[in-house]
Design a protein around this motif. Sequence first.
Motif, PDB file in Angstrom:
ATOM      1  N   GLN A 139      -4.548   7.396   3.898  1.00 54.45           N
ATOM      2  CA  GLN A 139      -3.552   7.185   4.946  1.00 54.45           C
ATOM      3  C   GLN A 139      -3.204   8.529   5.576  1.00 54.45           C
ATOM      4  N   LEU A 140      -3.399   8.604   6.891  1.00 57.14           N
ATOM      5  CA  LEU A 140      -3.068   9.839   7.588  1.00 57.14           C
ATOM      6  C   LEU A 140      -1.575   9.890   7.833  1.00 57.14           C
ATOM      7  N   GLN A 141      -0.978  11.043   7.552  1.00 57.80           N
ATOM      8  CA  GLN A 141       0.451  11.171   7.753  1.00 57.80           C
ATOM      9  C   GLN A 141       0.783  12.556   8.265  1.00 57.80           C
ATOM     10  N   LEU A 142       1.805  12.588   9.115  1.00 64.22           N
ATOM     11  CA  LEU A 142       2.276  13.828   9.694  1.00 64.22           C
ATOM     12  C   LEU A 142       3.652  14.163   9.138  1.00 64.22           C
ATOM     13  N   VAL A 143       4.009  15.439   9.192  1.00 64.16           N
ATOM     14  CA  VAL A 143       5.319  15.881   8.726  1.00 64.16           C
ATOM     15  C   VAL A 143       5.983  16.689   9.831  1.00 64.16           C
ATOM     16  N   GLU A 144       7.149  16.207  10.288  1.00 65.96           N
ATOM     17  CA  GLU A 144       7.924  16.922  11.295  1.00 65.96           C
ATOM     18  C   GLU A 144       8.958  17.825  10.621  1.00 65.96           C
TER      19      GLU A 144
ATOM     20  N   ALA B 165       3.026  18.846  11.427  1.00 65.94           N
ATOM     21  CA  ALA B 165       1.920  19.383  10.660  1.00 65.94           C
ATOM     22  C   ALA B 165       1.230  18.296   9.848  1.00 65.94           C
ATOM     23  N   ALA B 166      -0.024  18.551   9.549  1.00 64.53           N
ATOM     24  CA  ALA B 166      -0.793  17.679   8.667  1.00 64.53           C
ATOM     25  C   ALA B 166      -1.364  18.536   7.551  1.00 64.53           C
TER      26      ALA B 166
ATOM     27  N   PRO C  50       4.154   3.867  22.227  1.00 62.68           N
ATOM     28  CA  PRO C  50       4.077   4.038  20.768  1.00 62.68           C
ATOM     29  C   PRO C  50       2.962   3.212  20.128  1.00 62.68           C
ATOM     30  N   GLY C  51       2.687   2.047  20.675  1.00 64.96           N
ATOM     31  CA  GLY C  51       1.672   1.171  20.088  1.00 64.96           C
ATOM     32  C   GLY C  51       0.263   1.710  20.142  1.00 64.96           C
ATOM     33  N   MET C  52       0.039   2.757  20.934  1.00 67.03           N
ATOM     34  CA  MET C  52      -1.303   3.322  21.040  1.00 67.03           C
ATOM     35  C   MET C  52      -1.586   4.344  19.931  1.00 67.03           C
ATOM     36  N   TYR C  53      -0.584   4.639  19.115  1.00 68.56           N
ATOM     37  CA  TYR C  53      -0.728   5.664  18.086  1.00 68.56           C
ATOM     38  C   TYR C  53      -0.973   5.041  16.724  1.00 68.56           C
ATOM     39  N   ASP C  54      -1.786   5.715  15.948  1.00 71.17           N
ATOM     40  CA  ASP C  54      -2.279   5.139  14.697  1.00 71.17           C
ATOM     41  C   ASP C  54      -1.560   5.642  13.449  1.00 71.17           C
ATOM     42  N   PHE C  55      -0.983   6.816  13.513  1.00 71.20           N
ATOM     43  CA  PHE C  55      -0.270   7.328  12.351  1.00 71.20           C
ATOM     44  C   PHE C  55       0.891   8.178  12.819  1.00 71.20           C
ATOM     45  N   TRP C  56       1.926   8.233  11.982  1.00 68.60           N
ATOM     46  CA  TRP C  56       3.217   8.800  12.349  1.00 68.60           C
ATOM     47  C   TRP C  56       3.777   9.696  11.263  1.00 68.60           C
ATOM     48  N   GLY C  57       4.728  10.514  11.660  1.00 66.79           N
ATOM     49  CA  GLY C  57       5.545  11.231  10.696  1.00 66.79           C
ATOM     50  C   GLY C  57       6.813  10.462  10.411  1.00 66.79           C
ATOM     51  N   GLN C  58       7.648  11.050   9.557  1.00 65.80           N
ATOM     52  CA  GLN C  58       8.867  10.369   9.116  1.00 65.80           C
ATOM     53  C   GLN C  58      10.043  10.620  10.045  1.00 65.80           C
TER      54      GLN C  58
END
Length: 124
Positions: free
Chosen positions: A1-6, A23-24, A108-116
């Motif tokens: 699972q790809l995840q980002l951190v803000e 960041a990833a 937003p629906g065009m994006y596949d992974f998100w940060g918290q």
Amino acid sequence: QLQLVESGGGLVQPGGSLRLSCAASKFKLDSYHIGWFRQAPGKEREGVSCISASGSSTDYADSVKGRFTISRDNVKNTVYLQMNSLKPEDTAVYYCAGTRKWWNRSLPGMYDFWGQGTQVTVSS
């Protein structure tokens, strides 16, 4: 699972500045277009800005043009959102997200992974 951190959110007075980072740690960001979104209480999530994978193209919502600047450092695997001349109406939780699709990039629906998300509060 790809995840980002803000990171980089906080409390700032009107007219002040903040720089958000996205960041990833477990994958390379340079294959993905990255968008910044925000969501205020009781409102829908809205697109703020986005940057292409190479960094050569950027977009901004009308409400932030001339005040916010998006950039990326693919060596540091990080995308930034420099926010200047902040206004109380910029108060929201800010999210970054990634996609391989450049069309409809403000949705937003065009994006596949998100940060918290990271909270930005502009108040005196």
